[in-house]
Design a protein around this motif. Structure first.
Motif, mmCIF file in Angstrom:
data_model
loop_
_atom_site.group_PDB
_atom_site.id
_atom_site.type_symbol
_atom_site.label_atom_id
_atom_site.label_comp_id
_atom_site.label_asym_id
_atom_site.label_seq_id
_atom_site.Cartn_x
_atom_site.Cartn_y
_atom_site.Cartn_z
ATOM 1 N N THR A 619 29.849 45.762 46.268
ATOM 2 C CA THR A 619 30.426 46.960 46.946
ATOM 3 C C THR A 619 31.236 47.523 45.752
ATOM 4 N N HIS A 620 31.209 48.837 45.919
ATOM 5 C CA HIS A 620 31.681 49.838 44.963
ATOM 6 C C HIS A 620 33.464 49.835 45.080
ATOM 7 N N PRO A 621 34.183 49.733 43.994
ATOM 8 C CA PRO A 621 33.782 49.913 42.820
ATOM 9 C C PRO A 621 33.349 48.671 42.057
ATOM 10 N N ALA A 622 32.255 48.409 41.462
ATOM 11 C CA ALA A 622 31.652 46.898 41.024
ATOM 12 C C ALA A 622 32.589 46.354 40.088
ATOM 13 N N ARG A 623 33.559 46.963 39.579
ATOM 14 C CA ARG A 623 34.573 46.161 38.365
ATOM 15 C C ARG A 623 35.401 45.444 39.354
ATOM 16 N N ASP A 624 35.642 45.424 40.733
ATOM 17 C CA ASP A 624 36.453 44.835 41.605
ATOM 18 C C ASP A 624 35.682 43.732 42.365
ATOM 19 N N HIS A 625 34.196 43.887 42.287
ATOM 20 C CA HIS A 625 33.737 43.099 43.268
ATOM 21 C C HIS A 625 32.275 42.402 42.721
ATOM 22 N N ALA A 626 32.033 42.544 41.247
ATOM 23 C CA ALA A 626 31.037 41.923 40.656
ATOM 24 C C ALA A 626 31.643 40.949 39.606
ATOM 25 N N PHE A 627 31.338 39.712 39.422
ATOM 26 C CA PHE A 627 32.149 38.748 38.605
ATOM 27 C C PHE A 627 30.987 38.006 37.796
ATOM 28 N N PHE A 628 31.028 37.766 36.408
ATOM 29 C CA PHE A 628 30.148 37.126 35.861
ATOM 30 C C PHE A 628 30.747 35.911 34.994
ATOM 31 N N VAL A 629 30.221 34.762 35.177
ATOM 32 C CA VAL A 629 30.801 33.309 34.476
ATOM 33 C C VAL A 629 29.555 32.960 33.665
ATOM 34 N N ASP A 630 29.983 32.606 32.444
ATOM 35 C CA ASP A 630 28.927 32.132 31.591
ATOM 36 C C ASP A 630 28.127 30.824 31.814
ATOM 37 N N GLU A 631 28.948 29.872 32.079
ATOM 38 C CA GLU A 631 28.471 28.590 32.493
ATOM 39 C C GLU A 631 29.108 28.086 34.029
ATOM 40 N N PHE A 632 28.209 27.270 34.740
ATOM 41 C CA PHE A 632 28.780 26.625 36.122
ATOM 42 C C PHE A 632 30.227 25.858 36.059
ATOM 43 N N ASP A 633 30.348 25.232 34.766
ATOM 44 C CA ASP A 633 31.623 24.696 34.532
ATOM 45 C C ASP A 633 32.918 25.296 34.514
ATOM 46 N N ASN A 634 32.626 26.526 34.449
ATOM 47 C CA ASN A 634 33.880 27.807 34.447
ATOM 48 C C ASN A 634 34.026 28.546 35.726
ATOM 49 N N LEU A 635 33.027 28.112 36.662
ATOM 50 C CA LEU A 635 33.228 28.805 38.031
ATOM 51 C C LEU A 635 34.659 28.774 38.682
ATOM 52 N N TYR A 636 35.329 27.457 38.386
ATOM 53 C CA TYR A 636 36.565 27.309 39.100
ATOM 54 C C TYR A 636 37.847 28.376 38.618
ATOM 55 N N LYS A 637 37.543 29.071 37.304
ATOM 56 C CA LYS A 637 38.436 29.977 36.838
ATOM 57 C C LYS A 637 38.373 31.319 37.485
ATOM 58 N N ALA A 638 37.211 31.618 38.367
ATOM 59 C CA ALA A 638 36.906 32.948 39.188
ATOM 60 C C ALA A 638 37.936 32.814 40.115
ATOM 61 N N VAL A 639 38.323 31.725 40.917
ATOM 62 C CA VAL A 639 38.769 31.759 42.105
ATOM 63 C C VAL A 639 40.108 32.494 42.163
ATOM 64 N N PRO A 640 41.065 32.324 41.412
ATOM 65 C CA PRO A 640 42.215 33.284 41.599
ATOM 66 C C PRO A 640 41.915 34.893 41.371
ATOM 67 N N LYS A 641 41.002 35.158 40.706
ATOM 68 C CA LYS A 641 40.692 36.605 40.608
ATOM 69 C C LYS A 641 39.862 37.193 41.963
ATOM 70 N N VAL A 642 39.173 36.298 42.362
ATOM 71 C CA VAL A 642 38.417 36.647 43.481
ATOM 72 C C VAL A 642 39.479 36.980 44.721
ATOM 73 N N ILE A 643 40.256 35.891 44.969
ATOM 74 C CA ILE A 643 41.305 35.921 46.045
ATOM 75 C C ILE A 643 42.234 37.073 45.622
ATOM 76 N N GLN A 644 42.558 37.324 44.614
ATOM 77 C CA GLN A 644 43.305 38.659 44.294
ATOM 78 C C GLN A 644 42.713 39.763 44.538
ATOM 79 N N ASN A 645 41.508 39.966 44.270
ATOM 80 C CA ASN A 645 40.849 41.231 44.539
ATOM 81 C C ASN A 645 40.640 41.429 46.072
#
Length: 656
Positions: A619-645
């Protein structure tokens, strides 16, 4: 002749004296021969209520096991006669759960009975009852005879329903006994007939209170005079005897078997906090008006466990809880507590009070029920002496519906002294006028009781009850393609579980569903399948790895039809898509359709996912709704940012 007369008189007197002495001696001999009847302590069951027993003073034996909550008790120290006799004895500490003998004395009805927890028994509050009793150790008082057989009332008998006195209840009304006397049975009809004959000069003695009560004498109370003992407001009069003797007024017939405590108005089930102004500027007179307003609101709301609950916080320099949501469970007790509130003085720090309520008041330990909307009504004299905007924003985001009642707001000349202009609109849940009440002067405050009660009880319009964590249908679209692999797929599922843990999950709050896709699609579970957080987390754990290609566009279309088509109209629709590569099919059109249907898409790419494709899906704006993680083991780091957004987007909605 005179001598003869005197001699005859002397003989008569002598003979009279001999007869008198002989009679007294004979009476003593007879008294010695008469044996007092042996006293047998009557036994009762745990469920026997004091009001069912007519005798005003008696000793009974209770069985074991009366600590059971089935045997209801009302009051503390002085108990309503609707209470279990033995349950009250356990609550008071006279007995333990093993049973035993107790002495029971009836006393006058009270204007209020306060519930408490004691000795394993929870007694309940009661606004008023016609008769009370006290319990003490089962030791007979010297010179008092106690009945071996109790006289019971029978309010359910046909005679009672017809307005006639049952024959069994006219046997004996036990007159209150004083120390050194024998309690003699007096026919009940004789007592009532005498009372009728003597009119207003009749007195009917109350049964004597126990040593632990606050009464100091056994004075009979004249009918028509309010008793000043024990703080009671009900009269002790022949009418109260009639009630327990089987005479049931027509109005009471339908309620005799019901619990006497109001359960509250179920159409207004809210958890309500009043923040009252206790600052020095308000003055004593206006503070009393404020308390009367609270009492009027409490009366209008019909407080009870199945309806609204109400607590009060007073603020000045610092806020303090006067009583919380679970302290008083009916309007009468609440009004009594309000009357006892004293003014604290100080400044008018409203912002600090709102922060206090957000952080500490609406907690489970203070009686917050979770499923009921949280409402805070802030009363302000003039204007606050601190800022309210930030504290109010945090309160709204916590699900608290803030109302403001402003009395005698700042005039044009005074506005220069207001620290935060337009403070009420910065604080309330919505700025549409529904949450704000302006009162021109304190003497008009009473006119806002009904408008406020109507608004507080309109739960459909309490918009701030919905938060970013309790008002969404969230669908996880999970890439199960061959490139993910079994180990990484379990990591993705853990990421899904970690996100789900952050939400309040139930059939009325946030709901969770899941779809797994490769070339094909599979509905793992829908929104209506699991309604608790543990069930959702277990369902996520059980999802099996599929393996195959990557058709993300088809998966979005499938989720719209099979998952989001069953979303509730009042829920925000959130799609969280997790993929590790570029899709084999087109994603642009399916994403546009989803956006058009009001579905908010968060796209999370891992490893080989294409950033440009994530931005198209999101959804627009993409900067608030699209996330990229370089490897699977770092997925957990995205949880707080997704919830915050998710929460930032929710809280940025217009408040009009």
């Amino acid at each position: 002749m005179g001598i003869v007369v005197l001699t005859m008189k002397a003989s008569v007197i002598e003979m009279f004296l001999v007869l008198l002495v002989t009679g007294i001696h004979s009476n003593k001999e007879m008294t010695k021969k008469i044996k007092r009847p042996k006293f047998t302590v009557p036994q009762i069951n745990c469920d026997v209520r004091a009001g069912k027993i007519i005798n005003p003073e008696f000793i009974v034996k209770c069985p074991a096991g009366c600590q059971d909550p089935r045997y209801h008790v009302y009051g503390t120290d002085i108990y309503a006669s609707y209470s279990s006799v033995c349950g009250a004895a356990v609550h008071s500490g006279v007995l333990d759960n093993s049973g035993g003998k107790i002495l029971v004395r009836k006393v006058a009805g009270q204007s209020g009975y306060k519930g408490s927890y004691s000795n394993g028994v929870q007694s309940l509050s009661l606004p008023r009852w016609r008769e009370s009793f006290v319990v003490s150790e089962g030791k007979p008082q010297k010179g008092v005879t106690y009945p071996s057989f109790l006289t019971y009332s029978s309010s359910k008998s046909p005679a009672a329903k017809a307005g006639k006195c049952p024959r069994e209840t006219t046997k004996a009304y036990q007159s209150p006994s004083a120390p050194g006397t024998t309690a003699q049975p007096v026919p009940l009809m004789q007592v009532l007939g005498t009372a009728a004959a003597e009119g207003t000069h009749t007195t009917l003695s109350k049964p004597p209170p126990s040593a632990g009560s606050t009464t100091s004498s056994l004075r009979p109370q004249p009918v028509g005079q309010r008793s000043q003992e024990l703080g009671e407001t009900e009269l002790w009069k022949p009418g109260s005897v009639l009630l327990d003797a089987g005479f049931v007024p027509k109005k009471e017939l339908s309620t005799q078997s019901l619990e006497p405590v109001s359960q509250g108005d179920p159409s207004c089930k809210v958890d309500l906090s009043f923040l009252i102004d206790g600052s020095a500027s308000i003055g004593k007179r206006r503070f009393r008006i404020q308390k009367q307003f609270l009492a009027d609101v409490a009366q209008a709301l019909d407080i009870g466990p199945a309806g609204p609950l109400m607590g009060v916080v007073q603020y000045g320099d610092n806020p303090v809880t006067q009583f919380n949501l679970k302290t008083h469970m009916n309007s009468r007790d609440l009004k009594t507590a309000i009357e006892k509130i004293t003014q604290r003085g100080g400044l008018s720090n409203v912002g600090r009070a709102i922060s206090f309520v957000t952080q500490k008041f609406f907690s489970k330990s203070n009686g917050n029920r979770g499923g009921a909307p949280n409402v805070a009504v802030v009363m302000v004299d003039g204007w606050p002496t601190d800022k309210v905007e930030e504290a109010s924003r945090l309160a709204r985001e916590s699900g608290i519906n803030i109302f403001f009642i402003t009395m005698e707001g700042a005039s044009e000349n005074e506005k220069q002294y207001v620290l935060e202009p337009n403070f009420a609109n910065k604080a309330v849940c919505r700025t549409n006028g529904f949450y704000s009440l302006n009162v021109q002067n304190w003497f008009s405050l009473h006119k806002t009781v009904q408008p406020l009660v109507k608004r507080v009880c309109d739960t459909d319009r309490l918009a701030c009850s919905k938060t970013c964590l309790n008002s969404a249908d969230i669908g996880f679209i999970i890439d199960g393609s061959s490139s993910v692999g079994t180990g990484n797929f379990r990591t993705v599922l853990q990421f899904v579980a970690n996100l789900s843990k952050e939400f309040e999950i139930s059939d009325t709050d946030t709901r969770i569903g899941a779809v797994q896709y490769t070339y094909e699609q599979r509905l793992e579970f829908g929104f209506d399948v699991y309604s608790t957080k543990p069930d959702v987390l277990n369902a996520i754990k059980r999802v099996g790895y599929w393996s195959g290609g990557t058709s993300t566009g088809a998966a979005i279309n499938y989720a719209l039809e099979q998952l989001f088509k069953k979303s509730k109209p009042n829920k925000r629709k959130l799609m969280i898509l997790i993929t590790d590569g570029r899709s084999y099919d087109d994603v642009r059109i399916p994403a546009m359709v989803a956006h058009h249907k009001g579905v908010i898409i968060y796209a999370i790419g891992v490893a080989w996912a294409a950033q440009d494709e994530l931005e198209v899906i999101a959804t627009h704006p993409a900067r608030d709704h699209a996330f990229f993680v370089d490897e699977f083991d770092n997925l957990y780091k995205a949880v707080p940012k997704v919830i915050q957004n998710i929460c930032t987007e929710f809280n940025s909605q217009p408040r009009n």
